[in-house]
Design an enzyme around this catalytic site. Structure first.
Site, PDB file in Angstrom:
ATOM      1  N   GLU A  45       0.822  -1.233   0.000  1.00 18.16           N
ATOM      2  CA  GLU A  45       0.000   0.000   0.000  1.00 18.16           C
ATOM      3  C   GLU A  45       0.849   1.273   0.000  1.00 18.16           C
ATOM      4  OE1 GLU A  45      -2.734   0.211   3.322  1.00 18.16           O
ATOM      5  OE2 GLU A  45      -3.584  -1.749   2.931  1.00 18.16           O
ATOM      6  N   GLY A  46       2.172   1.158  -0.049  1.00 14.69           N
ATOM      7  CA  GLY A  46       3.024   2.334   0.112  1.00 14.69           C
ATOM      8  C   GLY A  46       3.287   2.653   1.574  1.00 14.69           C
TER       9      GLY A  46
END
EC number: 2.4.2.21
Lengths: 318, 318
Positions: free
Chosen positions: A286-287
């Site tokens: 998801e970063g």
């Protein structure tokens, strides 16, 4: 990159009220920002996290602990503000942009066909490339895609060798049988697409996925536009890795924000000579890891920009 | 610490929209906050960085690259907002409190006399203890004191053995001759005060310094008041280390925010079984490493407090 700007930062660092070099990586990060922004005094007014999402035909091989519909469900969770990255982006002072890539049409199952044909691959690369705008000062790349540690491991094996097992981990949490299915699937993919794998772009198209291709395109765009990049975990790093094969300095504008607990990541960072900034045992994607590093980069810049010099503060030198 | 609160956090973590455990240390940090705050839902409304400053008689032995007057000059620099910690505290959203401890009267040169007699030691411990107020949710401890890696190394050697050389590094940047002088001074201190060193408090008084004693007191106060602590680098860790000798769980409410580049720190963290959160090659002190970790702690809490559960977000589980 601008040697001049990087040198200007290094020179100023040595005048600030601290023993030379004592801010460690904060000092090199300030120089890195300057080099890739091409500014003697870098800025971080606009920081943005891009999360690219895609679905994967290879999930038919039983490679993930979660069903594929979770990808679109998590995209809705991002929109509703309920995912980890929503909280992390807020603390980082970063905008969040989630870009779903044709989720209704998973990439091909690479044990049988190419993940993407040329048209699909270029469309995904362009989606990433076009997402990046030159008004940004720092970007974080992340991904969401059930099954995507399998293409990440396949790309790593194709680019750096060592066999499927070396690069294959448990992802979101497969059991021993699932892990074995991942290895078998990756071995099948490497064999089926052997003819395409001498070309890094062939690797990305045959074995990758849409969100990985988008990260490849976005990383390239950031280089062209003078925007430093924080890479996230195993999938994100594998997505960008073909750039390093296409050009030895292809990832010089990136920092590996963290090393993931996903087993292939440490070896991939070593193969790319990208030492990770953080090591917090995370494996979410998801970063999330990239986003956690933003405040460290902000800290590096604030120290550089706003500390007093020995002369200004009237502090004695050695 | 509250087992109940820590368990409540761990239970909630497992319902949130992520694979279980995938936030790594962010999950254990959330539990740690809960345990030591004694709250099922921890809070971080007030975070404060304390920088204690002291001067050291042992500088007469030529153990520092900088003159002692830099301590008071840097305290002025903190007040003027020009030091690294000013920038780092701002990015961390933390208040900064700098507490100079009788800078006109350096501690005794421990090669000749005790660094502090009982009265001076207790005064410094109390200054630290009394600085901590129960309205704080998280505290960072740091220090400023020219020469203070020498007492830190002496304390480490006295508590954990292995000889002076094992714990002695270059501090702000002494040359080889200065490094040798540090080792000789520490050996002399260990010999002179041998009779006092069986008692951890005797170690702190004989070989330490006022800012180290204050950190000891402040760390103890935080434990009594239910406030988790982020420790900074080598000097800060050595200052708190006697608590671990006085009680096996004496530092359980602390996290080692980073491992410093100062050579003794890694071994000291190992001796204390405190794995560092960050490893950024820093060696500045001032609470700089502790402060950098604050946004990671904030990120841990925000994920815990504000992520949606699988049920709330309508995301399928395994």
């Amino acid at each position: 990159g601008s040697d001049t700007a990087a040198k200007a930062v290094a020179n100023r660092q040595d005048t600030l009220t601290k023993p030379q070099g004592s801010l460690g990586k904060l000092e090199t990060i300030a120089s890195w920002l300057a080099r890739w922004q091409g500014r003697d005094m870098p800025r971080l007014d606009r920081v943005k996290v891009f999360v690219f999402a895609g679905n994967h035909g290879v999930t038919a091989q039983g490679v993930s602990a979660y069903p594929s519909e979770v990808t679109v469900q998590m995209v809705a969770n991002f929109a509703g503000g309920g995912a980890a990255i929503n909280q992390l982006a807020r603390i980082a002072g970063a905008e969040l942009d989630v870009i779903p890539l044709d989720l209704d049409h998973p990439s091909g199952d690479f044990t049988q066909v190419a993940a993407m044909d040329e048209k699909a691959f270029l469309a995904a690369v362009s989606a990433g490339y076009d997402a990046i705008t030159k008004d940004l000062d720092l970007v974080c790349f992340g991904e969401m895609g059930i099954g995507n540690t399998t293409p990440a491991a396949a790309i790593s094996a194709a680019l750096f060798g060592g066999g499927a097992e070396k690069w294959t981990g448990r992802g979101t949490g497969v059991d021993d049988a699932g892990l074995k299915r991942k290895v078998v699937a990756i071995e099948a993919g490497l064999k089926r697409h052997a003819a395409a794998l001498a070309d890094p772009l062939g690797v990305a198209a045959s074995l990758g996925g849409r969100e990985l291709a988008a990260i490849f395109g976005a990383t390239l765009a950031a280089r062209h536009l003078g925007i430093p990049v924080l890479l996230d975990g195993f999938v994100c790093t594998a997505a960008a890795a073909p750039l390093a094969k296409l050009h030895p300095a292809g990832l010089a504008h990136t920092i590996a924000a963290h090393v993931s607990a996903e087993s292939g990541h440490r070896g991939l960072l070593e193969a790319l000579a990208l030492p990770p900034l953080l090591d917090l045992g995370m494996r979410l994607g998801e970063g999330s890891g990239a986003c956690l590093a933003v405040n460290i980069v902000r800290s590096a810049l604030e120290c550089h920009a706003r500390m007093a010099s020995f002369a200004e503060a009237g502090v004695s030198e050695k």
